[in-house]
Design a protein around this motif. Sequence first.
Motif, PDB file in Angstrom:
ATOM      1  N   LEU A 192       0.831  -1.206   0.000  1.00 56.78           N
ATOM      2  CA  LEU A 192       0.000   0.000   0.000  1.00 56.78           C
ATOM      3  C   LEU A 192       0.864   1.254   0.000  1.00 56.78           C
ATOM      4  O   LEU A 192       0.626   2.187  -0.783  1.00 56.78           O
ATOM      5  N   VAL A 193       1.857   1.284   0.868  1.00 56.94           N
ATOM      6  CA  VAL A 193       2.725   2.460   0.970  1.00 56.94           C
ATOM      7  C   VAL A 193       3.533   2.652  -0.313  1.00 56.94           C
ATOM      8  O   VAL A 193       3.625   3.774  -0.833  1.00 56.94           O
ATOM      9  N   ASP A 194       4.092   1.576  -0.829  1.00 60.25           N
ATOM     10  CA  ASP A 194       4.877   1.691  -2.063  1.00 60.25           C
ATOM     11  C   ASP A 194       4.022   2.223  -3.206  1.00 60.25           C
ATOM     12  O   ASP A 194       4.490   3.035  -4.021  1.00 60.25           O
ATOM     13  N   PHE A 195       2.780   1.785  -3.271  1.00 56.69           N
ATOM     14  CA  PHE A 195       1.881   2.261  -4.325  1.00 56.69           C
ATOM     15  C   PHE A 195       1.586   3.751  -4.156  1.00 56.69           C
ATOM     16  O   PHE A 195       1.709   4.533  -5.106  1.00 56.69           O
ATOM     17  N   LEU A 196       1.238   4.176  -2.953  1.00 57.66           N
ATOM     18  CA  LEU A 196       0.907   5.585  -2.715  1.00 57.66           C
ATOM     19  C   LEU A 196       2.118   6.493  -2.903  1.00 57.66           C
ATOM     20  O   LEU A 196       1.968   7.659  -3.275  1.00 57.66           O
ATOM     21  N   GLN A 197       3.302   5.954  -2.667  1.00 59.74           N
ATOM     22  CA  GLN A 197       4.504   6.762  -2.843  1.00 59.74           C
ATOM     23  C   GLN A 197       4.793   7.069  -4.310  1.00 59.74           C
ATOM     24  O   GLN A 197       5.610   7.941  -4.611  1.00 59.74           O
ATOM     25  N   THR A 198       4.112   6.405  -5.221  1.00 61.99           N
ATOM     26  CA  THR A 198       4.303   6.710  -6.646  1.00 61.99           C
ATOM     27  C   THR A 198       3.395   7.851  -7.107  1.00 61.99           C
ATOM     28  O   THR A 198       3.532   8.322  -8.241  1.00 61.99           O
ATOM     29  N   ALA A 199       2.474   8.309  -6.263  1.00 61.06           N
ATOM     30  CA  ALA A 199       1.614   9.445  -6.611  1.00 61.06           C
ATOM     31  C   ALA A 199       2.397  10.749  -6.440  1.00 61.06           C
ATOM     32  O   ALA A 199       3.261  10.849  -5.558  1.00 61.06           O
ATOM     33  N   PRO A 200       2.118  11.764  -7.267  1.00 65.19           N
ATOM     34  CA  PRO A 200       2.760  13.074  -7.066  1.00 65.19           C
ATOM     35  C   PRO A 200       2.501  13.574  -5.641  1.00 65.19           C
ATOM     36  O   PRO A 200       1.370  13.519  -5.151  1.00 65.19           O
ATOM     37  N   SER A 201       3.543  14.064  -4.983  1.00 65.77           N
ATOM     38  CA  SER A 201       3.432  14.374  -3.550  1.00 65.77           C
ATOM     39  C   SER A 201       4.068  15.711  -3.182  1.00 65.77           C
ATOM     40  O   SER A 201       4.686  15.846  -2.127  1.00 65.77           O
ATOM     41  N   ASP A 202       3.903  16.715  -4.038  1.00 68.63           N
ATOM     42  CA  ASP A 202       4.494  18.023  -3.729  1.00 68.63           C
ATOM     43  C   ASP A 202       3.420  19.065  -3.439  1.00 68.63           C
ATOM     44  O   ASP A 202       3.576  20.240  -3.721  1.00 68.63           O
ATOM     45  N   TYR A 203       2.311  18.620  -2.835  1.00 71.06           N
ATOM     46  CA  TYR A 203       1.207  19.506  -2.473  1.00 71.06           C
ATOM     47  C   TYR A 203       1.150  19.661  -0.950  1.00 71.06           C
ATOM     48  O   TYR A 203       1.757  18.878  -0.216  1.00 71.06           O
ATOM     49  N   PHE A 204       0.389  20.653  -0.477  1.00 70.04           N
ATOM     50  CA  PHE A 204       0.183  20.770   0.966  1.00 70.04           C
ATOM     51  C   PHE A 204      -0.848  19.745   1.397  1.00 70.04           C
ATOM     52  O   PHE A 204      -1.946  19.661   0.835  1.00 70.04           O
ATOM     53  N   LEU A 205      -0.505  18.953   2.393  1.00 69.63           N
ATOM     54  CA  LEU A 205      -1.399  17.950   2.946  1.00 69.63           C
ATOM     55  C   LEU A 205      -1.843  18.423   4.328  1.00 69.63           C
ATOM     56  O   LEU A 205      -1.040  18.558   5.237  1.00 69.63           O
ATOM     57  N   PHE A 206      -3.128  18.715   4.462  1.00 68.74           N
ATOM     58  CA  PHE A 206      -3.719  19.265   5.687  1.00 68.74           C
ATOM     59  C   PHE A 206      -3.555  18.292   6.849  1.00 68.74           C
ATOM     60  O   PHE A 206      -3.315  18.677   7.972  1.00 68.74           O
ATOM     61  N   ARG A 207      -3.755  17.011   6.553  1.00 66.73           N
ATOM     62  CA  ARG A 207      -3.562  15.896   7.467  1.00 66.73           C
ATOM     63  C   ARG A 207      -4.815  15.524   8.277  1.00 66.73           C
ATOM     64  O   ARG A 207      -5.094  14.360   8.495  1.00 66.73           O
ATOM     65  N   ASP A 208      -5.609  16.501   8.732  1.00 66.20           N
ATOM     66  CA  ASP A 208      -6.812  16.187   9.506  1.00 66.20           C
ATOM     67  C   ASP A 208      -7.977  17.010   8.971  1.00 66.20           C
ATOM     68  O   ASP A 208      -8.621  17.748   9.706  1.00 66.20           O
ATOM     69  N   PHE A 209      -8.230  16.858   7.669  1.00 64.43           N
ATOM     70  CA  PHE A 209      -9.253  17.666   7.006  1.00 64.43           C
ATOM     71  C   PHE A 209     -10.618  17.017   7.222  1.00 64.43           C
ATOM     72  O   PHE A 209     -11.024  16.125   6.492  1.00 64.43           O
ATOM     73  N   GLN A 210     -11.316  17.472   8.242  1.00 62.70           N
ATOM     74  CA  GLN A 210     -12.609  16.917   8.602  1.00 62.70           C
ATOM     75  C   GLN A 210     -13.565  18.050   8.949  1.00 62.70           C
ATOM     76  O   GLN A 210     -13.159  19.196   9.153  1.00 62.70           O
ATOM     77  N   SER A 211     -14.859  17.725   9.035  1.00 65.26           N
ATOM     78  CA  SER A 211     -15.896  18.745   9.196  1.00 65.26           C
ATOM     79  C   SER A 211     -15.739  19.553  10.479  1.00 65.26           C
ATOM     80  O   SER A 211     -16.129  20.726  10.526  1.00 65.26           O
ATOM     81  N   ALA A 212     -15.174  18.966  11.534  1.00 65.82           N
ATOM     82  CA  ALA A 212     -14.995  19.691  12.794  1.00 65.82           C
ATOM     83  C   ALA A 212     -13.911  20.754  12.689  1.00 65.82           C
ATOM     84  O   ALA A 212     -13.839  21.656  13.526  1.00 65.82           O
ATOM     85  N   ASN A 213     -13.053  20.660  11.660  1.00 67.39           N
ATOM     86  CA  ASN A 213     -11.971  21.634  11.477  1.00 67.39           C
ATOM     87  C   ASN A 213     -12.277  22.643  10.383  1.00 67.39           C
ATOM     88  O   ASN A 213     -11.379  23.338   9.900  1.00 67.39           O
ATOM     89  N   ILE A 214     -13.556  22.712  10.003  1.00 65.52           N
ATOM     90  CA  ILE A 214     -13.998  23.687   9.005  1.00 65.52           C
ATOM     91  C   ILE A 214     -15.000  24.619   9.673  1.00 65.52           C
ATOM     92  O   ILE A 214     -16.124  24.218  10.002  1.00 65.52           O
ATOM     93  N   MET A 215     -14.575  25.841   9.932  1.00 70.55           N
ATOM     94  CA  MET A 215     -15.451  26.850  10.519  1.00 70.55           C
ATOM     95  C   MET A 215     -16.324  27.453   9.415  1.00 70.55           C
ATOM     96  O   MET A 215     -15.876  27.605   8.273  1.00 70.55           O
ATOM     97  N   ILE A 216     -17.555  27.787   9.764  1.00 69.92           N
ATOM     98  CA  ILE A 216     -18.464  28.421   8.804  1.00 69.92           C
ATOM     99  C   ILE A 216     -18.798  29.813   9.329  1.00 69.92           C
ATOM    100  O   ILE A 216     -19.427  29.975  10.376  1.00 69.92           O
TER     101      ILE A 216
END
Length: 351
Positions: A192-216
Amino acid sequence: MEESIELRLARLCKQCFGLEMLKLQEIPACGSDRKYYRLFMPAPAPKTIIGAWNTDLRENEAFVSFAQSFFSAGLAVPEIYAIAPEGDVYLQQDLGDQTLFSLLSAEWFPVKDKPAACFPQRLTSLYKKSLSQLLDMQVAGKNCIDYSKSTPSASFHKDAMHWDLNYFKYFFLRLLRIPFDEQALENDFRSLVDFLQTAPSDYFLFRDFQSANIMILENEPYFIDFQGGRRGLLHYDPASLLYDAKSYLPKNIRIELLEYYVSLLESKTDYPAEDFLRFFKAAVVLRLMQALAAFGFRGVVEKKPGFRESIPPALDLIKELMQDWDLPLTLPEIRDCFVRMLAMTELRSFQ
């Protein structure tokens, strides 16, 4: 005698705005050890601001650095007003009390189990706005973020992915006595890790992007709690949002939102939709295992509210994933673990 958090926040307000704080109220904590306060200020300062206290100085440095960079780039994050020289308290813009999760709780959860329940259009619109803002943040992070501030690592590299997978192994499978073949599971983890490591990975990764961390605020989304951000692949954050067990998103809405994100990807970047979708379900598998580990550790071990209760809806997402399994890799032991998890009726008793 050590100065209290309240006095230190008041002093920082005085230094920042030249005004005395009128009063403050502690904001109830969620899953973290950080403490937040709403500070009431006289004019011409903002009427209220948020004061934060956290002993993890590297985490504070990361959040403040990322927030300042994104705010300067015109993205939907709180403004940082000041940080104390000691680095453990800081002041930020008050975005109110309403989150995307609180709106789900008010407008979707009371009706979600009724016959012919329809997901509210207003919430669909807010999800789409959030995904659009997310993509802007992911792409902007390629150039405006100082990843030397990231903690615990500057990128979502192979080791970081393995940390998440071992978290799942020890704080969900082993903790809840779900049997597994250790060598076969490790083989799947590597695949799984080897496969995902082949995806382009030079973007910002929020890491915990969930509804509780989105203020309206005024019907627009703003993002908080991205101190765990780092350089990484695009797929993880939309997977986190769309496969958030606590949100109970209907499958048809999840499909609609994924299609919307992919359409944004095609219009705003040169990332081919087909390439993105090739990796997406693998990122979902990784995120769901990380989330289940957190539910086990936070809910079963630490006994914090709201985590154990998320295990049954997370299992529903696992079941759905198994029914539509279309990953370009087999992962036989991970799938067998999922089958065993779904067969354990006691996991459904967490309420």
